[in-house]
Design an enzyme around this catalytic site. Structure first.
Site, short mmCIF file in Angstrom:
data_model
loop_
_atom_site.label_atom_id
_atom_site.label_comp_id
_atom_site.label_asym_id
_atom_site.label_seq_id
_atom_site.Cartn_x
_atom_site.Cartn_y
_atom_site.Cartn_z
N GLU A 64 -8.59 -2.52 6.78
CA GLU A 64 -10.14 -2.59 6.15
C GLU A 64 -11.20 -2.93 7.30
O GLU A 64 -12.38 -2.66 7.07
CB GLU A 64 -10.40 -3.45 4.96
CG GLU A 64 -9.59 -2.87 3.70
CD GLU A 64 -8.13 -2.89 3.58
OE1 GLU A 64 -7.31 -3.53 4.55
OE2 GLU A 64 -7.29 -2.21 2.70
N GLU B 224 -1.62 -3.35 -0.97
CA GLU B 224 -2.11 -4.49 -2.15
C GLU B 224 -1.20 -4.21 -3.26
O GLU B 224 -1.09 -4.81 -4.13
CB GLU B 224 -3.57 -4.32 -2.13
CG GLU B 224 -4.20 -5.04 -1.22
CD GLU B 224 -5.90 -4.93 -0.98
OE1 GLU B 224 -6.20 -3.86 -1.00
OE2 GLU B 224 -6.30 -6.08 -1.03
#
Ligand code: NAD
Length: 702
Positions: A125, A105
Site C-alpha cells: 500500500e 490481511e
C-alpha cells in the site's frame, strides 16, 4: 465468478476466483462471505480452508473497482476478516502463491496459514501513498515481530515465503509444503477441528497475540530517522511507523482505529493521489480505445536495428536483455565495430558493478549479430531504424527495407522530429510502419513513445504495445506531430526558460527552483546533458517555419560561443574534465547580462514560485492542445510521458495531475497574470481552448 465452494471430506474449501490475481472485488468478497455462512450452517463441515485459483492467493484490492461504490460495499474487507476470525470452526488459509495487500490481511484473519515455497508476500500500500487499511499494520507485527513487519510495510516490497518461514518465532505460517497446499491445509484444518473440539478452548486469533520489543523507544526513533531520509517527498512511510508502533503500545482495537484514521487521512493527500494516478495511468497507457485487447498480434522472435550509433546500440540492448536475437546493421565497418564495442563496454561496466553475471553477459552478446548486408536482416519480425535524423537518409533506408524485409515485418523508425507518415509513404506497406521513439540512454529510460501513423495497422500497434512490456518500457501512444507528446511540450518549457533569463534569472536560479519543486534536472542542466546544438538546429528550422514565434536569443548566443554542453566541457555551466557537476559560469552570466542590456531590460528578482509556475504551466498549456488535437488520447498518457521520460516529480503525478490539484481556474488566472507581463509573450499565455473550457466549467483534465 468471484469465489467457489466445494467440500472435501469434512472440510469446506472456498476458492477465490477473480482473474488475473483474485482481487478482492465485491463479487469475490460476497462469494467468501456466502461460503463461510454455508460452511458454518452445514453440520457435516468441521473446518474451512480459503485458497486462490490459479497462481495467486490474492493480489489484494481489485483495481478495477478503485474509487467505486463496489470497492467499499458490504461485506467490505474488514467485515470479511471479522467473519473469518470469529468463525467457530477452524479457518485455514492455503496460500498457493502471491499474497499481497488485502489478500495478506485476509489470510491474517484466518486461524492458521499454510504456504507454498516461493509465494510472494507483501503489503504494497505504501507504493500508493497509503498504509494497509484492513489490519495489516496491527496483525503482521503480531506474527512476524515489529522489525520484520515494519520492513515489509514501509518498503512495500514482496518477500518470498521461505525467507519469512525462517524468521525466529514467526507464527505467520503454521506450515510450508512442497505438496498440494490445499490438501495440506485441509489436513491441518481437520486435525485442529478435532483438537479444539476436544479441548473446548477458543480458536487462536492473531489479534490476541502479544507484540513485544526489547527496546521499543530506541527502535522506533531509529526507524523514524531511517524513513525520513528515504521517503523525502512522501508522507506514508512515516505513518507506517506510527501505525506499527500502535500495534505494540495500544490495545488491538485502538491500534485498528489509528490505522483507519491514518489510512483515511493519507487517501486525501496530494502525494497519494499522484501515486494512484501514476499507477492507474501506467495501466491505462497500454490500452488503446479502438484497438481491443483481443486484436490478433504478430510474432516478434527476431529483431533488427539499422544504425549502431547512440540510439541504435541502446535499442539493441533492450532486446538482447529480453533474450531476443538482434541483427544490427551499419553501412561502414568502422561504425559497426564502434557500435558493437559500445554495447560490449556497457555490459562490461554492468558486470564490473556486479549488476550483471558474466555468463549472462556472454549469452547476451551471443545473441547480437553485426552486419553490413541487408540480406541478414530480411527475415526479422521487427526492424527499428535509428540512422541520422535527415529525411533523405530515412528515405533511402525505408525504400531498402521495403524492398528487402519479409512480408508482415514491422518497420519502425526512432525519429524524434520527422513525420512518420512521410516515412511510411516511402514504402508500399505504410500499414506496417510505426514510430518507436526511444529516449536516451535507450537501454535505461523507461519511456517509449509509440507513434501511430495515419495508416499504422491495429495489429501492428497491439504487437508493439505488448513488445514494450517484454522489454520493460512504459509505452504511450502519440499521434504524428512535430516533437510528438514529450518534445513538443518541452519546447515551450525551454522557451519560457529563455524568457526567465532575459527578465533577470540566472540558469542556476531557474534550475534550482524547478529541482526544489522535484524535477530530476532543471532545463539548463538538461540542455547541457542533451547537447545545446540539438535545440539550436530546431530553432533555426522554426525561424523559417514560424517567423512570428518568439524565442530568447540567449540559447543561440550560447551556441555561438561553442558552449554545446557536457560533451564539450561547457554549456550553460562549466564542467571539469571527466566530471558532470554543473559549475555556474561567469562567461554565461556576462553573456546574459549583455543581452539584457542590448534589449534595454532592467533585471528584476523573480521568486521560485513564479519560476516553477511559468515552467510547469507552459507544459500544461501545450499539453491541453495536444489532448484536444487527439495527439494524446488521454491526460494520464501525458503524465506518464513526463513521469517516465522527463523527470517530472512522481509525488506531483505529472503536469496534468498537478494542474488539476491546483485547480484549472487557478492555472488560468496565473496565466492571465503572466500574459500581462510586457517582457513575456502574451500569445504564449493564451489558454488553450480545452484548458479555458475545463477551467470555466470547474472541470479537470484527469
Ligand atoms: P548517431 O549519429 O549516434 O547514430 C546514427 C548511426 O546511424 C551512425 O552510427 C551512422 O553510421 C548510422 N547510419 C547513418 N546512415 C545509415 C544508413 N543509411 N544505414 C545504416 N546506418 C546508418 O545518432 P543517434 O543519436 O543514435 O540518433 C539516431 C536516431 O534516433 C535519429 O533519428 C534521432 O533523431 C533519434 N533519436 C535520438 C535521440 C538522442 O538523444 N540521441 C533520442 C531519441 C531519438
Amino acid at each position: 465468478m468471484g469465489a467457489h465452494y466445494e467440500q472435501r471430506g469434512q472440510v469446506a474449501v472456498i476458492t477465490l476466483d477473480n482473474p488475473p490475481v483474485n482481487g478482492l472485488g465485491y463479487a469475490t468478497r460476497l462469494g467468501v462471505a456466502d461460503g463461510v455462512a454455508r460452511a458454518l450452517a452445514d453440520g457435516s463441515v468441521v473446518a474451512i480452508v480459503v485458497t486462490g485459483a490459479g497462481k495467486s492467493f490474492s493480489g489484494g484490492a481489485d483495481i478495477r473497482e478503485f474509487g467505486s461504490v463496489k470497492a467499499v460495499a458490504e461485506p467490505n474487507l474488514l467485515s470479511l476478516i471479522k467473519l473469518l476470525e470469529d468463525a467457530p470452526k477452524p479457518v485455514v488459509a492455503a496460500i498457493n502463491g502471491t499474497c499481497m495487500g488485502g489478500g495478506l490481511e485476509l489470510a491474517l484473519g484466518c486461524h492458521w496459514r499454510v504456504v507454498v515455497p516461493g509465494a510472494l508476500i507483501a503489503l504494497p500500500e505504501v507504493k500508493l501513498g497509503l498504509i494497509p487499511g484492513a489490519g495489516g499494520t496491527q496483525r503482521l507485527p503480531r506474527v512476524l515481530g515489529v522489525e520484520n513487519a515494519l520492513n515489509i510495510i514501509v518498503s512495500g516490497e514482496p518477500v518470498k515465503s521461505e525467507l519469512l518461514m525462517m524468521a525466529p518465532g514467526q507464527t505467520l505460517f503454521a506450515e510450508m509444503t512442497q505438496g498440494d497446499v490445499v490438501d495440506a491445509a485441509c489436513a491441518l484444518a481437520q486435525t485442529k477441528a478435532a483438537e479444539y473440539a476436544a479441548s473446548g478452548k477458543p480458536l487462536p486469533r492473531v489479534r490476541d497475540l502479544k507484540v513485544e520489543h526489547a527496546n521499543p523507544d530506541a527502535y522506533f526513533q531509529f526507524a523514524r530517522n531511517m524513513v525520513k531520509g528515504m521517503a523525502k517527498n512522501f508522507p506514508a512511510p512515516a505513518r507506517c511507523v506510527d501505525a506499527v508502533e500502535a500495534a505494540l503500545k495500544r490495545r488491538f482495537d485502538d491500534g485498528m482505529a489509528l490505522e483507519r484514521e491514518i489510512f483515511t487521512a493519507l487517501m486525501f493527500t496530494p502525494e497519494s493521489k499522484a501515486l494512484r494516478h501514476a499507477f492507474l495511468g501506467e495501466r491505462a497507457a497500454s490500452k488503446i480505445a479502438d484497438v481491443p485487447d483481443d486484436t490478433p498480434q504478430r510474432v516478434i522472435a527476431k529483431v533488427a536495428v539499422i544504425g549502431a550509433g547512440t540510439m541504435g546500440g541502446g535499442i539493441a540492448m533492450n532486446f538482447l536483455n529480453a533474450g531476443l536475437p538482434v541483427t544490427i546493421l551499419e553501412t561502414q565497418v568502422d561504425a559497426l565495430e564502434r557500435g558493437v564495442a559500445t554495447i560490449r563496454r556497457n555490459y562490461e561496466a554492468q558486470v564490473k558493478k556486479g549488476k550483471l553475471k558474466a555468463d549472462k553477459y556472454e549469452a547476451r552478446m551471443a545473441l547480437l549479430k553485426p552486419t553490413l548486408d541487408y540480406a541478414d536482416v530480411a527475415d526479422a519480425d521487427l526492424v527499428i531504424e535509428a540512422v541520422f535524423e535527415e529525411m533523405g537518409v530515412k528515405q533511402a533506408v525505408f525504400e531498402k527495407l521495403d524492398a528487402t524485409m519479409k512480408p508482415g515485418a514491422i518497420l519502425a523508425s526512432n525519429t524524434s522530429t520527422l513525420d512518420v507518415d512521410r516515412i511510411a509513404a516511402f514504402t508500399k506497406r505504410p500499414q506496417d510502419v510505426v514510430g518507436l521513439h526511444f529516449f536516451s540512454p535507450a537501454n535505461v529510460m523507461k519511456l517509449l513513445e509509440v507513434v501511430r501513423g495515419q495508416e499504422t495497422a491495429k495489429d501492428v500497434l497491439a504487437t508493439v504495445m505488448r513488445m514494450a512490456k517484454t522489454i520493460r518500457k512504459t509505452a504511450v501512444v502519440s499521434g504524428v506531430c512535430d516533437g510528438f507528446i514529450g518534445n513538443r511540450m518541452i519546447e515551450q518549457y525551454g522557451r519560457q526558460g529563455g524568457f526567465l533569463l532575459e527578465e533577470g534569472c540566472t540558469p542556476a536560479q531557474v534550475d534550482k527552483a524547478i529541482e526544489k519543486f522535484g524535477f530530476a534536472m532543471g532545463p539548463f542542466r538538461m540542455g547541457d546533458l542533451a547537447g545545446n546544438d540539438i535545440g539550436w538546429a530546431i530553432r533555426k528550422r522554426r525561424y523559417v517555419e514560424k517567423p512570428g514565434m518568439r524565442y530568447s536569443k540567449t540559447a543561440d548566443l550560447l551556441c555561438e560561443m561553442g558552449r554545446f554542453g557536457q560533451k564539450v566541457g561547457k554549456g550553460w555551466y562549466d564542467y571539469a574534465p571527466g566530471k558532470r557537476d554543473a559549475i555556474p559560469s561567469d562567461d554565461v552570466v556576462r553573456m546574459i547580462e549583455g543581452h539584457r542590456q542590448a534589449l534595454g531590460i532592467a533585471p528584476r528578482k523573480i521568486g521560485d514560485d513564479e519560476i516553477v509556475h511559468r515552467l510547469v504551466f507552459s507544459l500544461v498549456n501545450e499539453a491541453a492542445k495536444i489532448l484536444e488535437e487527439g495527439i494524446a488520447s488521454k491526460a494520464s498518457d501525458i503524465d506518464m510521458v513526463y513521469l517516465t521520460g522527463y523527470g517530472f516529480p512522481l509525488h506531483r503525478g505529472g503536469p496534468m495531475c498537478y494542474a488539476d490539484q491546483l485547480g484549472l481556474f487557478n492555472v488560468v488566472q496565473a496565466m492571465k497574470k503572466f500574459a500581462a507581463n510586457p517582457l513575456d509573450d502574451a500569445s504564449f499565455w493564451q489558454p488553450a481552448p480545452l484548458l479555458a473550457r475545463l477551467a470555466a466549467e470547474g472541470n479537470s483534465f484527469t
